[in-house]
Design a protein around this motif. Structure first.
Motif, PDB file in Angstrom:
ATOM      1  N   GLU A 211      24.344  84.208  93.536  1.00 47.05           N
ATOM      2  CA  GLU A 211      23.413  84.064  94.652  1.00 47.05           C
ATOM      3  C   GLU A 211      23.897  82.991  95.620  1.00 47.05           C
ATOM      4  O   GLU A 211      24.464  81.981  95.235  1.00 47.05           O
ATOM      5  CB  GLU A 211      22.030  83.681  94.143  1.00 47.05           C
ATOM      6  N   ARG A 212      23.668  83.236  96.905  1.00 42.67           N
ATOM      7  CA  ARG A 212      23.951  82.257  97.948  1.00 42.67           C
ATOM      8  C   ARG A 212      22.625  81.775  98.532  1.00 42.67           C
ATOM      9  O   ARG A 212      21.726  82.585  98.768  1.00 42.67           O
ATOM     10  CB  ARG A 212      24.815  82.871  99.056  1.00 42.67           C
ATOM     11  N   ALA A 213      22.503  80.479  98.747  1.00 43.86           N
ATOM     12  CA  ALA A 213      21.312  79.959  99.400  1.00 43.86           C
ATOM     13  C   ALA A 213      21.308  80.399 100.856  1.00 43.86           C
ATOM     14  O   ALA A 213      22.273  80.167 101.587  1.00 43.86           O
ATOM     15  CB  ALA A 213      21.288  78.437  99.306  1.00 43.86           C
ATOM     16  N   VAL A 214      20.245  81.064 101.287  1.00 40.84           N
ATOM     17  CA  VAL A 214      20.141  81.558 102.662  1.00 40.84           C
ATOM     18  C   VAL A 214      18.856  81.014 103.282  1.00 40.84           C
ATOM     19  O   VAL A 214      17.882  80.735 102.579  1.00 40.84           O
ATOM     20  CB  VAL A 214      20.150  83.101 102.707  1.00 40.84           C
ATOM     21  N   PRO A 215      18.810  80.871 104.620  1.00 38.04           N
ATOM     22  CA  PRO A 215      17.655  80.220 105.250  1.00 38.04           C
ATOM     23  C   PRO A 215      16.434  81.102 105.384  1.00 38.04           C
ATOM     24  O   PRO A 215      15.337  80.598 105.560  1.00 38.04           O
ATOM     25  CB  PRO A 215      18.192  79.804 106.627  1.00 38.04           C
ATOM     26  N   ASN A 216      16.587  82.426 105.348  1.00 30.58           N
ATOM     27  CA  ASN A 216      15.410  83.263 105.512  1.00 30.58           C
ATOM     28  C   ASN A 216      15.607  84.595 104.817  1.00 30.58           C
ATOM     29  O   ASN A 216      16.714  84.934 104.385  1.00 30.58           O
ATOM     30  CB  ASN A 216      15.068  83.478 106.994  1.00 30.58           C
ATOM     31  N   GLY A 217      14.523  85.311 104.682  1.00 36.29           N
ATOM     32  CA  GLY A 217      14.559  86.612 104.042  1.00 36.29           C
ATOM     33  C   GLY A 217      13.238  87.305 104.251  1.00 36.29           C
ATOM     34  O   GLY A 217      12.323  86.765 104.867  1.00 36.29           O
ATOM     35  N   VAL A 218      13.121  88.518 103.745  1.00 35.85           N
ATOM     36  CA  VAL A 218      11.895  89.292 103.839  1.00 35.85           C
ATOM     37  C   VAL A 218      11.401  89.531 102.427  1.00 35.85           C
ATOM     38  O   VAL A 218      12.149  90.021 101.572  1.00 35.85           O
ATOM     39  CB  VAL A 218      12.127  90.635 104.558  1.00 35.85           C
ATOM     40  N   GLY A 219      10.150  89.185 102.162  1.00 34.14           N
ATOM     41  CA  GLY A 219       9.598  89.369 100.829  1.00 34.14           C
ATOM     42  C   GLY A 219       8.317  90.173 100.856  1.00 34.14           C
ATOM     43  O   GLY A 219       7.517  90.060 101.793  1.00 34.14           O
ATOM     44  N   LEU A 220       8.113  91.005  99.851  1.00 35.34           N
ATOM     45  CA  LEU A 220       6.875  91.753  99.663  1.00 35.34           C
ATOM     46  C   LEU A 220       6.212  91.220  98.399  1.00 35.34           C
ATOM     47  O   LEU A 220       6.826  91.191  97.340  1.00 35.34           O
ATOM     48  CB  LEU A 220       7.160  93.249  99.523  1.00 35.34           C
ATOM     49  N   PHE A 221       4.948  90.802  98.513  1.00 28.16           N
ATOM     50  CA  PHE A 221       4.272  90.136  97.412  1.00 28.16           C
ATOM     51  C   PHE A 221       2.977  90.864  97.077  1.00 28.16           C
ATOM     52  O   PHE A 221       2.253  91.328  97.967  1.00 28.16           O
ATOM     53  CB  PHE A 221       3.961  88.677  97.783  1.00 28.16           C
ATOM     54  N   ALA A 222       2.699  90.959  95.791  1.00 23.12           N
ATOM     55  CA  ALA A 222       1.472  91.593  95.325  1.00 23.12           C
ATOM     56  C   ALA A 222       0.443  90.512  94.998  1.00 23.12           C
ATOM     57  O   ALA A 222       0.791  89.390  94.610  1.00 23.12           O
ATOM     58  CB  ALA A 222       1.748  92.429  94.082  1.00 23.12           C
ATOM     59  N   ALA A 223      -0.811  90.867  95.130  1.00 26.74           N
ATOM     60  CA  ALA A 223      -1.877  89.952  94.735  1.00 26.74           C
ATOM     61  C   ALA A 223      -1.847  89.759  93.231  1.00 26.74           C
ATOM     62  O   ALA A 223      -1.358  90.611  92.476  1.00 26.74           O
ATOM     63  CB  ALA A 223      -3.229  90.514  95.177  1.00 26.74           C
ATOM     64  N   LYS A 224      -2.347  88.643  92.777  1.00 27.74           N
ATOM     65  CA  LYS A 224      -2.385  88.368  91.350  1.00 27.74           C
ATOM     66  C   LYS A 224      -3.252  89.399  90.660  1.00 27.74           C
ATOM     67  O   LYS A 224      -4.371  89.714  91.107  1.00 27.74           O
ATOM     68  CB  LYS A 224      -2.924  86.962  91.086  1.00 27.74           C
ATOM     69  N   GLY A 225      -2.744  89.982  89.581  1.00 23.38           N
ATOM     70  CA  GLY A 225      -3.466  91.022  88.878  1.00 23.38           C
ATOM     71  C   GLY A 225      -4.412  90.474  87.834  1.00 23.38           C
ATOM     72  O   GLY A 225      -4.518  89.260  87.619  1.00 23.38           O
ATOM     73  N   SER A 226      -5.065  91.405  87.138  1.00 23.83           N
ATOM     74  CA  SER A 226      -6.059  91.027  86.136  1.00 23.83           C
ATOM     75  C   SER A 226      -5.436  90.590  84.821  1.00 23.83           C
ATOM     76  O   SER A 226      -6.091  89.942  84.009  1.00 23.83           O
ATOM     77  CB  SER A 226      -6.991  92.216  85.892  1.00 23.83           C
ATOM     78  N   GLY A 227      -4.160  90.987  84.581  1.00 27.97           N
ATOM     79  CA  GLY A 227      -3.547  90.694  83.299  1.00 27.97           C
ATOM     80  C   GLY A 227      -3.983  91.637  82.199  1.00 27.97           C
ATOM     81  O   GLY A 227      -3.633  91.439  81.034  1.00 27.97           O
ATOM     82  N   THR A 228      -4.754  92.685  82.561  1.00 20.55           N
ATOM     83  CA  THR A 228      -5.209  93.675  81.581  1.00 20.55           C
ATOM     84  C   THR A 228      -4.156  94.767  81.433  1.00 20.55           C
ATOM     85  O   THR A 228      -3.689  95.334  82.422  1.00 20.55           O
ATOM     86  CB  THR A 228      -6.543  94.302  82.021  1.00 20.55           C
ATOM     87  N   LEU A 229      -3.789  95.083  80.207  1.00 18.81           N
ATOM     88  CA  LEU A 229      -2.717  96.040  79.947  1.00 18.81           C
ATOM     89  C   LEU A 229      -3.073  97.425  80.468  1.00 18.81           C
ATOM     90  O   LEU A 229      -4.094  98.004  80.093  1.00 18.81           O
ATOM     91  CB  LEU A 229      -2.439  96.098  78.438  1.00 18.81           C
ATOM     92  N   ARG A 230      -2.225  97.959  81.345  1.00 20.93           N
ATOM     93  CA  ARG A 230      -2.420  99.299  81.887  1.00 20.93           C
ATOM     94  C   ARG A 230      -1.265 100.247  81.539  1.00 20.93           C
ATOM     95  O   ARG A 230      -1.437 101.461  81.556  1.00 20.93           O
ATOM     96  CB  ARG A 230      -2.551  99.233  83.404  1.00 20.93           C
ATOM     97  N   GLY A 231      -0.079  99.716  81.280  1.00 23.42           N
ATOM     98  CA  GLY A 231       1.062 100.568  80.982  1.00 23.42           C
ATOM     99  C   GLY A 231       2.188  99.782  80.350  1.00 23.42           C
ATOM    100  O   GLY A 231       2.156  98.541  80.270  1.00 23.42           O
ATOM    101  N   GLU A 256      -2.415  96.353  86.683  1.00 25.13           N
ATOM    102  CA  GLU A 256      -2.537  97.256  87.831  1.00 25.13           C
ATOM    103  C   GLU A 256      -1.664  96.839  89.009  1.00 25.13           C
ATOM    104  O   GLU A 256      -1.429  97.645  89.921  1.00 25.13           O
ATOM    105  CB  GLU A 256      -4.001  97.352  88.276  1.00 25.13           C
ATOM    106  N   THR A 257      -1.147  95.611  89.019  1.00 25.17           N
ATOM    107  CA  THR A 257      -0.233  95.175  90.085  1.00 25.17           C
ATOM    108  C   THR A 257       1.211  95.132  89.582  1.00 25.17           C
ATOM    109  O   THR A 257       2.063  94.538  90.246  1.00 25.17           O
ATOM    110  CB  THR A 257      -0.630  93.783  90.597  1.00 25.17           C
ATOM    111  N   TRP A 258       1.470  95.711  88.445  1.00 27.38           N
ATOM    112  CA  TRP A 258       2.779  95.704  87.805  1.00 27.38           C
ATOM    113  C   TRP A 258       3.152  94.310  87.308  1.00 27.38           C
ATOM    114  O   TRP A 258       4.302  94.060  86.948  1.00 27.38           O
ATOM    115  CB  TRP A 258       3.885  96.235  88.734  1.00 27.38           C
ATOM    116  N   GLY A 259       2.199  93.402  87.306  1.00 34.60           N
ATOM    117  CA  GLY A 259       2.426  92.062  86.772  1.00 34.60           C
ATOM    118  C   GLY A 259       2.383  92.068  85.256  1.00 34.60           C
ATOM    119  O   GLY A 259       1.931  93.036  84.623  1.00 34.60           O
ATOM    120  N   PRO A 260       2.835  90.994  84.613  1.00 33.08           N
ATOM    121  CA  PRO A 260       2.903  90.956  83.141  1.00 33.08           C
ATOM    122  C   PRO A 260       1.514  90.991  82.504  1.00 33.08           C
ATOM    123  O   PRO A 260       0.560  90.421  83.033  1.00 33.08           O
ATOM    124  CB  PRO A 260       3.620  89.635  82.854  1.00 33.08           C
TER     125      PRO A 260
END
Length: 958
Positions: A211-231, A256-260
């Protein structure tokens, strides 16, 4: 902005590029970036502002951090003079807003516009954007509801990258209505979070190697999920495994947000469908029977699955490296791969193999990820060992050398042709006495590099330039004696992989010493040989360190591991007929490559005479047609094509079709050559498709070493032609032919398609065609000057030997002159998708004909009954001085007179048994037998007297 009540225009905000005569303001959002790396020419004035007041004034860029409650104001040129009158305590006010009428939630500066209104922007050559490099782009399809984030790897041996035009066309194909270029090169990076993971990871391969340190980028972020197992995200160690072996399996829970999300106290239950494939428990899948299916995981109501294939029985085992060289105490990581008889491969877990090696030389430790860590013993410098790994009675061998040896590259003595170049500065070189270098003799010289970067803008560099120096095979490091000047510049070397791809290489990050010091840099892994060195140079990126100085260089050397030679012969494949010829119920075609005829050398040259002999032999084999798979000529001069056409006229009957696919030499000896001369002189197309007796032939063009740059249109053509062949009942099999192999059969990674991603893509297309259509497919290539046969994912890959130019592989590894007569089964068996298909492995059978003028047969003159002795034969191309063992991959027929039988035959009336595989002759009873070997139209015979057991001198070599 206003300073002490005087209004000033703000030209930039948190920008590493300052407009001429403008003012740039840095807020705390700038972070910890070093502003002294700004490359624009000064002069500068810098103001430090805290709580709205100037606290410091400097006439240069400093490393002062941006105050948490303040600013850094930087003026350049005219603006620097305007700011120079500021004093501590002066009030400063800054206001700014984006120049847009629409409200913005996010703004990002971009590079060039690639796509407007769904049309790719054209970038003429004058813009300087034609070179393929890593690229990053952002695009929006029409409607504005989707965002395209695209990263294209490049500057590596597996991918060269794309030009601006290529990138624009790619974004259009992906559906972009509008697209913009972002920072590329080593800054091209894409990170993502897998379902169930808490953090992101890099999913592309940055050209810097990390990885190279870069000054900017584009990120897509999901809201924090419930932590309830869905898949469950099912994560097997691979999607393939061999029967009787194992692989690790794991699953990550997500919400539901693909979070752990935790999977719960009962853990994960596993199953395979169909169940005969195997079973999983305790995180390990144990494979049983071949087939394709699904691996399933369940935890409560959550589930997940992953495709699974159990291959055919283990046929071959190999390490991921052919040889390893490490320093004492250093560690190298290797893995094991198993192959079935159709060439399908799967990783082999360390727990499934038995290892053997000299523990006084190395230690081997299994890693949790399936790797093997090979560590050299501290006192094992200069020693070697061979690691053996055995699974199911199949063994792989890995030669290991501990310690490197120096191979001199340049001594910097008068007479060597070093010159100087400079970028944004001046440079000169001279030879100077250097008896003061440690270990040097009284007459030793060094190369002096004198430079001056004073007052220069942007990045400056001073180069010592030499004609390309080819590093020896297996080079791991490059060492250089440097008499430093303490000026803290970056010391590097310019290197190329295969003459084109840049190899990033550093001797020292800063020359911060004076006097002599030996510096050693590592050659990055993953670049194909040959690697050449073109320049040794220093570079400076900081405006605050533009100065002058002088360095001296001496003793440039590559550090190479001594690779033990493997004596194992190539593994036979049923494609090559080893006893007799091609069965008579097959139609045949002849394939020749790399004839390299040259008008400059003349019609009586070795290559021209070899070409004539090969064409005569091919015609005598009565083929339906002849395929010349590239490099018929040595250059693209009209006289070379005239000689090739004359050879075809004189040696091939007018009614016998000849197909000729172009290689790199049809495009000439320069890197920029094209095929205009080829098409003008021969009237032949660069690519074509035709059917013959049920087999579809797809002849393509790889003259640049890359299919895309050779002729982009042939890439979709291949896809479309394979799709059509899959559904065409009259087509029973497909042969694809182009000059460059997908993989260099010699292992040097030099003679192959340059774009490794493209090579993998073509392999997948051919393998998918085979699986989905049920029809066999083969690929014929040349270029490597090696006779080689392999199978990958069921696809037969044949590399034909050279006819008229130096073989690249060693004589015992397919390095001989020759051609092939290929027999085609007009009614081949069908491929069984997802299962081993032994019934299709003999769809093509070939006589691999070496071009030789003699055979030496080694056999005993006498042999006692009950005893065995080695026998063998050597093929000879005397004019070239080539001698090679007559065995696979050459077609060789062994026979004999009455009393001699081959191993496996009825021995009740036999006098002796010849075991071709073992290379032995065994006497059964007294008598006399004649032993005969035939290959390439030549024969040799020997008479062996078989004497009673116990006779003295019974085994006498002939």
């Amino acid at each position: 902005m206003t300073i002490a009540g005087v209004p000033r225009a703000l030209a930039a905000l948190n920008s590493a590029g300052i407009p001429a005569d403008g003012i740039d303001v840095f807020t705390p959002l700038w972070g910890a970036g070093n502003r002294t790396l700004i490359a624009d020419a000064g002069p500068y004035t810098e103001l430090v502002v805290t709580d709205g007041k100037v606290t410091a004034v400097s006439d240069r860029i400093t490393t002062t951090p941006v105050p948490g409650n303040g600013l850094i104001v930087l003026g350049r040129g005219v603006a620097a003079a305007q700011l120079a009158g500021a004093r501590p305590g002066d009030p400063v006010e800054v206001t700014f807003a984006p120049q847009t009428a629409a409200p913005l939630r996010m703004a990002l500066g971009s590079g060039a516009v690639l796509v407007r209104g769904g049309v790719a922007v054209d970038f003429p050559p004058s813009t300087g954007n034609d070179e393929p490099k890593p690229r990053t782009a952002l695009g929006w399809p029409a409607g504005g509801h989707r965002l395209l984030l695209v990263a294209v790897d490049g500057s590596a041996n597996f991918s060269t990258g794309l030009s601006f035009d290529d990138m624009a066309r790619l974004m259009v194909r992906l559906g972009a209505a509008d697209a913009f270029m972002l920072d590329g090169g080593g800054s091209t990076e894409l990170v993502a979070r897998r379902p169930g993971d808490a953090a992101v990871h890099v999913v592309n391969t940055p050209s810097d190697g990390s990885e190279r340190a870069v000054p900017n980028g584009v990120g897509l972020f999901a809201a924090k999920g419930s932590g309830t197992l869905r898949g469950l995200d099912v994560r097997p160690g691979a999607d393939r495994v061999l029967p009787g072996l194992t692989m690790d399996v794991a699953a990550a829970g997500f919400d539901e947000t693909w979070g752990p999300a935790p999977v719960g106290p009962r853990g994960v239950q596993w199953s395979a469908e169909p169940g005969l494939l195997g079973d999983a428990r305790d995180g390990v899948f144990r494979a049983r029977r071949p087939g394709a299916g699904t691996l399933r995981a369940r935890a409560g109501s959550a589930a997940g699955e992953h495709p699974l294939r159990v291959l055919g029985d283990l046929d071959r085992l190999a390490f991921t490296e052919r040889a390893v060289t490490i320093d004492p105490g250093a560690t190298a990581l290797v893995r094991l791969t198993g192959f079935d008889a159709d060439g399908f491969d799967a990783p082999v877990a360390p727990r499934d193999v038995e290892l053997g090696y000299d523990r006084s030389v190395v230690t081997v430790t299994a890693g949790a990820d399936g790797s093997l860590a090979v560590t050299g013993a501290a006192d094992a410098g200069g020693r070697t060992t061979t690691i053996t790994a055995t699974a199911q009675s199949v063994t792989a061998r890995l030669p290991v050398t501990v310690g490197l040896v120096d191979v001199p590259l340049a001594e910097f003595e008068p007479g060597e042709r070093w010159t100087a170049l400079a970028a944004r500065g001046t440079a000169s070189v001279d030879f100077a006495a250097a008896a003061d270098r440690p270990g040097a003799g009284p007459d030793n010289h060094a190369l002096g590099l004198t430079y001056d970067f004073t007052g220069q803008s942007s990045t400056s560099a001073a180069y010592a330039v030499i004609d390309p120096i080819t590093l020896p095979s297996g080079a791991k490091k490059v060492a250089l004696w440097v008499d430093g000047d303490g000026q803290r510049h970056w010391l590097r070397a310019m290197m190329r992989s295969q003459g084109t791809t840049n190899v990033p290489f550093t001797f020292a990050d800063t020359v911060d010493w004076t006097g002599w010091r030996r510096v050693v840099g590592d050659i990055p892994a993953g670049f194909s040989e040959p690697i050449t060195l073109l320049r040794v140079y220093i570079a400076e990126t900081s405006q605050t360190n533009k100065n002058a100085g002088r360095l001296r260089f001496d003793g440039l050397a590559a550090q190479v591991g001594q690779r033990p030679e493997t004596a194992e012969p190539p593994r036979p494949d049923p494609y090559v007929v080893e006893q007799g010829g091609v069965p008579g119920d097959r139609w045949t075609f002849a394939v020749l490559s790399d004839l390299h005829v040259s008008a400059a050398a003349g019609p009586d040259s070795f290559s021209a005479r070899q070409a004539a002999i090969a064409l005569d032999q091919a015609v005598a084999s009565r083929p339906d047609f002849i395929l010349i798979n590239g490099d018929f000529v040595d250059d693209n001069q009209p006289a070379d094509f005239a000689l090739a056409n004359a050879l075809l006229h004189d040696h091939v009957p007018a009614g016998l079709p000849v197909y000729w696919t172009p290689g790199n030499h049809e495009a000439g000896l320069s890197a920029t050559g094209g095929l205009d001369a080829f098409t003008a002189a021969t009237g032949r197309p660069n690519r074509q498709v035709f059917d013959h007796k049920g087999t579809r032939f797809i002849l393509l063009d790889s003259h640049t070493g890359d299919m895309r740059t050779s002729d982009w249109d042939q890439v979709p053509l291949l896809q479309a032609t394979l799709a059509a062949a899959a559904g065409d009942r009259s087509v029973t099999g497909v042969v694809v032919s182009f000059h460059h192999p997908l993989h260099d059969p010699s292992g040097a990674d030099a003679s192959q398609l340059s774009d490794r991603l493209a090579a993998g893509l073509f392999k997948r297309w051919l393998a998918d065609f085979r699986e989905q259509s049920g029809k066999p497919v083969a690929l014929f290539t040349g270029h490597a000057h090696t006779a080689a046969v392999s199978r990958a994912d069921g696809v037969l890959e044949v590399t034909t030997p050279a006819v008229g130019k130096t073989p690249y592989s060693s004589p015992d590894q397919g390095g001989f002159f020759g051609w092939m007569s290929v027999g085609v089964d007009p009614r081949p068996a069908r491929v069984q998708p997802g299962r081993p298909s032994p019934q299709t492995r003999d769809w093509l059978l070939a006589e691999s004909r070496p071009l030789i003028d003699g055979i030496e047969l080694a056999a005993p003159s006498s042999l006692a009954a009950g005893a065995s002795a080695p026998v063998g034969a050597t093929g000879i191309t005397s004019e070239f001085g080539l001698r090679f063992p007559l065995r696979y991959p050459a077609s060789v027929t062994w026979s004999g007179g009455p009393g001699l039988v081959l191993a496996g035959a009825d021995t009740r009336k036999a006098l002796a048994v010849l075991d071709i595989g073992a290379g032995t002759l065994t006497a059964l009873r007294p008598g006399r037998v004649t032993l005969t070997v035939a290959a390439g139209g030549r024969t040799a015979s020997a008479v062996v007297d078989l004497v009673p057991a116990g006779d003295q001198g019974a085994v006498a070599s002939r």
